[in-house]
Enzyme design. Sequence first.
Site, mmCIF file in Angstrom:
data_model
loop_
_atom_site.group_PDB
_atom_site.id
_atom_site.type_symbol
_atom_site.label_atom_id
_atom_site.label_comp_id
_atom_site.label_asym_id
_atom_site.label_seq_id
_atom_site.Cartn_x
_atom_site.Cartn_y
_atom_site.Cartn_z
ATOM 1 N N HIS A 39 0.733 -1.079 -0.057
ATOM 2 C CA HIS A 39 0.163 0.158 0.126
ATOM 3 C C HIS A 39 1.007 1.297 0.044
ATOM 4 O O HIS A 39 0.398 2.390 0.226
ATOM 5 C CB HIS A 39 -1.029 -0.276 1.206
ATOM 6 C CG HIS A 39 -2.398 -0.817 0.821
ATOM 7 N ND1 HIS A 39 -2.605 -1.901 1.472
ATOM 8 C CD2 HIS A 39 -3.387 -0.565 -0.070
ATOM 9 C CE1 HIS A 39 -3.754 -2.572 0.905
ATOM 10 N NE2 HIS A 39 -3.936 -1.482 0.111
ATOM 11 N N ASP A 87 -6.504 5.600 9.247
ATOM 12 C CA ASP A 87 -7.682 5.723 8.786
ATOM 13 C C ASP A 87 -8.198 4.395 8.174
ATOM 14 O O ASP A 87 -9.433 4.109 8.056
ATOM 15 C CB ASP A 87 -7.825 6.762 7.721
ATOM 16 C CG ASP A 87 -7.420 8.225 8.466
ATOM 17 O OD1 ASP A 87 -7.558 8.344 9.684
ATOM 18 O OD2 ASP A 87 -7.255 9.134 7.782
ATOM 19 N N GLU A 131 -9.791 14.949 13.617
ATOM 20 C CA GLU A 131 -9.040 14.999 12.340
ATOM 21 C C GLU A 131 -9.902 16.537 11.773
ATOM 22 O O GLU A 131 -10.435 17.107 12.644
ATOM 23 C CB GLU A 131 -9.211 14.040 11.431
ATOM 24 C CG GLU A 131 -8.427 12.707 11.784
ATOM 25 C CD GLU A 131 -8.112 11.788 10.502
ATOM 26 O OE1 GLU A 131 -8.623 11.916 9.474
ATOM 27 O OE2 GLU A 131 -7.558 10.672 10.912
HETATM 28 C C1 LIG Z 1 -5.908 3.741 1.292
HETATM 29 C C2 LIG Z 1 -4.722 3.877 2.310
HETATM 30 C C3 LIG Z 1 -4.887 4.693 3.760
HETATM 31 C C4 LIG Z 1 -3.925 4.851 4.243
HETATM 32 N N1 LIG Z 1 -4.055 5.655 5.459
HETATM 33 C C5 LIG Z 1 -3.059 5.890 6.239
HETATM 34 C C6 LIG Z 1 -3.393 6.437 7.667
HETATM 35 O O1 LIG Z 1 -4.476 6.848 8.101
HETATM 36 N N2 LIG Z 1 -2.194 6.585 8.462
HETATM 37 C C7 LIG Z 1 -0.968 6.127 8.202
HETATM 38 O O2 LIG Z 1 -0.081 6.390 8.917
HETATM 39 N N3 LIG Z 1 -0.740 5.725 6.942
HETATM 40 C C8 LIG Z 1 -1.612 5.428 6.126
HETATM 41 N N4 LIG Z 1 -1.800 4.946 4.850
HETATM 42 C C9 LIG Z 1 -0.010 4.444 4.473
HETATM 43 C C10 LIG Z 1 0.302 3.117 5.170
HETATM 44 O O3 LIG Z 1 0.691 3.557 6.209
HETATM 45 C C11 LIG Z 1 1.641 2.833 4.258
HETATM 46 O O4 LIG Z 1 1.137 2.433 3.001
HETATM 47 C C12 LIG Z 1 2.414 1.732 4.669
HETATM 48 O O5 LIG Z 1 3.277 1.225 3.979
HETATM 49 C C13 LIG Z 1 1.257 0.349 5.267
HETATM 50 O O6 LIG Z 1 0.968 -0.614 3.863
HETATM 51 P P1 LIG Z 1 1.456 -2.005 3.786
HETATM 52 O O7 LIG Z 1 1.216 -2.564 5.193
HETATM 53 O O8 LIG Z 1 0.850 -2.462 2.535
HETATM 54 O O9 LIG Z 1 3.130 -1.959 3.535
HETATM 55 P P2 LIG Z 1 4.128 -1.923 2.297
HETATM 56 O O10 LIG Z 1 3.537 -0.867 1.490
HETATM 57 O O11 LIG Z 1 4.002 -3.304 1.717
HETATM 58 O O12 LIG Z 1 5.382 -1.705 2.951
HETATM 59 C C14 LIG Z 1 5.866 -0.353 3.386
HETATM 60 C C15 LIG Z 1 7.455 -0.301 3.687
HETATM 61 O O13 LIG Z 1 7.517 -1.126 5.108
HETATM 62 C C16 LIG Z 1 8.354 -2.160 4.821
HETATM 63 N N5 LIG Z 1 7.802 -3.478 5.501
HETATM 64 C C17 LIG Z 1 6.719 -4.191 5.105
HETATM 65 N N6 LIG Z 1 6.329 -5.068 6.105
HETATM 66 C C18 LIG Z 1 7.206 -4.836 6.973
HETATM 67 C C19 LIG Z 1 7.561 -5.773 8.243
HETATM 68 N N7 LIG Z 1 6.836 -6.685 8.392
HETATM 69 N N8 LIG Z 1 8.718 -5.492 8.653
HETATM 70 C C20 LIG Z 1 9.570 -4.421 8.512
HETATM 71 N N9 LIG Z 1 9.299 -3.612 7.436
HETATM 72 C C21 LIG Z 1 8.392 -3.975 6.761
HETATM 73 C C22 LIG Z 1 8.272 -2.457 3.190
HETATM 74 O O14 LIG Z 1 9.586 -3.089 2.912
HETATM 75 C C23 LIG Z 1 8.216 -1.040 2.869
HETATM 76 O O15 LIG Z 1 9.482 -0.452 2.860
HETATM 77 C C24 LIG Z 1 -2.482 4.517 4.013
HETATM 78 C C25 LIG Z 1 -2.333 3.843 2.696
HETATM 79 C C26 LIG Z 1 -3.379 3.587 2.093
HETATM 80 C C27 LIG Z 1 -3.274 2.999 0.621
#
Ligand SMILES: Cc1cc2nc3c(=O)[nH]c(=O)nc-3n(C[C@H](O)[C@H](O)[C@H](O)COP(=O)(O)OP(=O)(O)OC[C@H]3O[C@@H](n4cnc5c(N)ncnc54)[C@H](O)[C@@H]3O)c2cc1C
Length: 496
Positions: free
Chosen positions: A75, A142, A258
Site C-alpha cells: 500500500h 484511517d 481530524e
Molecule cells: C488507502 C490508504 C490509506 C492509508 N491511511 C493511512 C493512515 O491513515 N495513516 C497512516 O499512517 N498511513 C496510512 N496509509 C499509508 C500506510 O501506512 C503505508 O502504505 C504503509 O506502508 C502500510 O502499507 P503496507 O502494510 O501495505 O506496507 P508496504 O507498502 O507493503 O510496505 C511499506 C514499507 O514497509 C516495509 N515493510 C513491510 N512490512 C514490513 C515488516 N513486517 N517489517 C519491516 N518492514 C516492513 C516495506 O519493505 C516497505 O519499505 C494509507 C495507505 C493507503 C493505501
Amino acid sequence: MGVSLPPKPNDIADRFCNDSETIKLASTDYGHIVQEIPAAVFHPTSVNDTAILINFAYNNNTTVPITIAARGRGHSVRGQAMARGGVVVNMTSLENRINGSGISVSRSPFLGFFADVGGEQLWIDVLHATLEHGLSPVSWTDYLYLTVGGTLSNAGISGQTFRFGPQISNVYELDVITGKGDIVTCSTKENSELYYAVLGGLGQFGIITRARIALKPAPTRVKWLRMLYNDFSAFSRDQEHLISINGRKQGNAFDYLEGMLLLNQAPPDVSFFPEPDQPRIISLVTQHGIIYCIEAAIYYDDRTVNTVDKELQVLVKGLSFLPGFIFEKNVSYVDFVNRVGSEEQILRSKGLWDIPHPWLNLFVPRSRISDFDSGVFKNIILKQNISAGLVLLYPMNRNKWDDNMSAVIPEEDVFYAVSLLRSSGFNTWEAFDRQNEEILQFCENVGIKVQTYLSHYETQESWIKHFGSKWRSFQERKAQFDPKMILAPGQRIFNK
Ligand SMILES: Cc1cc2nc3c(=O)[nH]c(=O)nc-3n(C[C@H](O)[C@H](O)[C@H](O)COP(=O)(O)OP(=O)(O)OC[C@H]3O[C@@H](n4cnc5c(N)ncnc54)[C@H](O)[C@@H]3O)c2cc1C
C-alpha cells in the site's frame, strides 16, 4: 527477467516464485507510479524461512548484493516495498501462524492487556480478534487493510494520535529479523537500540515478525461529528484547543480528532451529511471556495450512554463553527474505525481504486500553518485546475511521540498532518506531482520547515536533509543491523 539469484539453500528453495503473474504483482503498488521488477518473490511459511533467506543474502559474496524487501500489502505509493532485481518477501504467506490466527491476546501485571500480532497481519484482523475479548488497540490508521509491520515502519497516524500517540508509541515489544538474519526480541528494556531503530525505520533495520500492541477496553459506539468553518484561524484555533485537553481524564476530551477541506474544485463529497442539508453545504463551498471541517468523535458504551451527550455539549461549547453547521452520526465502533473500508468498496466498484496515487503527506509546524493555508490551499491549490483529492488537516502533540524512534517530525510541540490524497489518470500523474513539487518549493522559499511523511526521495542527499540531526544515528543503526544494506531497497535511502 534478465536477473537471476545464486543457488538457494535447499530448505527454502521451494519458497521462491518467479512466474510472470507473481512478479507483476510484486512490481507494482497502490501508487501505480513506480515499477521495479524483482528476480523472485519469496513465500515464507515460517519466520525461520525468512531468517534463512536473509542470512543467505548476508553471507553471499557475489559482486551484486542480494536485496530483500518485505511486502505487507504494497500500500505504499512510491515503490517502497519493491526490490529491483532482488527478492520480495510476500508477508501474506505468514498469516495464520501464531496460535493459528496470527494474533493472540494476553494480560500481564505490568502491561495490562496486550496483543501479540504477526507483522504480516492486517489491522482490520487485529480489530476483530481483540474485540472478541472486549478489547481494542487505541491508535489506528484511517484505513485498516494495512499490515502491522508496514504501518509500524512508518508511524501509523490518525485522529487518535493527538491523544494516544502514533501506532509506534503503542508497541511494548517486537520480534525482528535483522539484516544479518538474526531473530531478535527487542523493547525499551531489551535490545533497545533495535527497538527504537525499527519503529518508524522504513524497513531499514529488520523485518518485524511480531509486535506486542497495547490494548484497552473497547467502546461499543461512537458519536461522530463534523463542524464547518469558513475562517481558517477559527478552525485551527478550535482544533488546537481540542487537542490541548487530551491530558485530562477520559471522558473530558474527544477520542478522535481530524479535519479536512471541502473544496470548490470538483463537486465536494458531502455524503456524510444528511441529504436535506447537502444543497446548503454545497452552496457554502461554492460561495467561499474553501470550507474547513473539523471531524471529531467520542466513544461510549452501555456504562456511559446516559452521559455521552452531556460530555459532547461541554466539548463543543464555545467552538466557533458556523451556526447551524454541526452534524452528528451515531455509529458502531467497528463501523467508525473501519470507515474507509466501505469507501474502498465504492471506489473499486467505479474502477477508481487501482489507479495512480500521487499523494503528498506532510507534517507542518503549528507556527506556520496559517502561512501554509494562505500559500498552499488558497493560492497554489485553489488557483490551479488540478484536483487536490481528499485533503486532511489535523494537529497532533509532539509529546506523544518518542524522539528515540526513527520517525521524523517537526521540532514544535504541536504540528499538523497535511495529506493531499490525490488520484489521477495513468497519463496525468506527473502534473499532480509537479504541483506537489511546487508546494514543497513554496515551503522551502518562505521557510516553512515541513517534514514529509511516507516520504520518497531520489537521492541520499535528500534523505540526509529529511533526517536532519537524526541522520547520523540512522546511518549508524544501519551499519549495526543491516551492514550489507540488504533490506528495503525500494526506500532508496542506501540503495540507488
Ligand atoms: C488507502 C490508504 C490509506 C492509508 N491511511 C493511512 C493512515 O491513515 N495513516 C497512516 O499512517 N498511513 C496510512 N496509509 C499509508 C500506510 O501506512 C503505508 O502504505 C504503509 O506502508 C502500510 O502499507 P503496507 O502494510 O501495505 O506496507 P508496504 O507498502 O507493503 O510496505 C511499506 C514499507 O514497509 C516495509 N515493510 C513491510 N512490512 C514490513 C515488516 N513486517 N517489517 C519491516 N518492514 C516492513 C516495506 O519493505 C516497505 O519499505 C494509507 C495507505 C493507503 C493505501
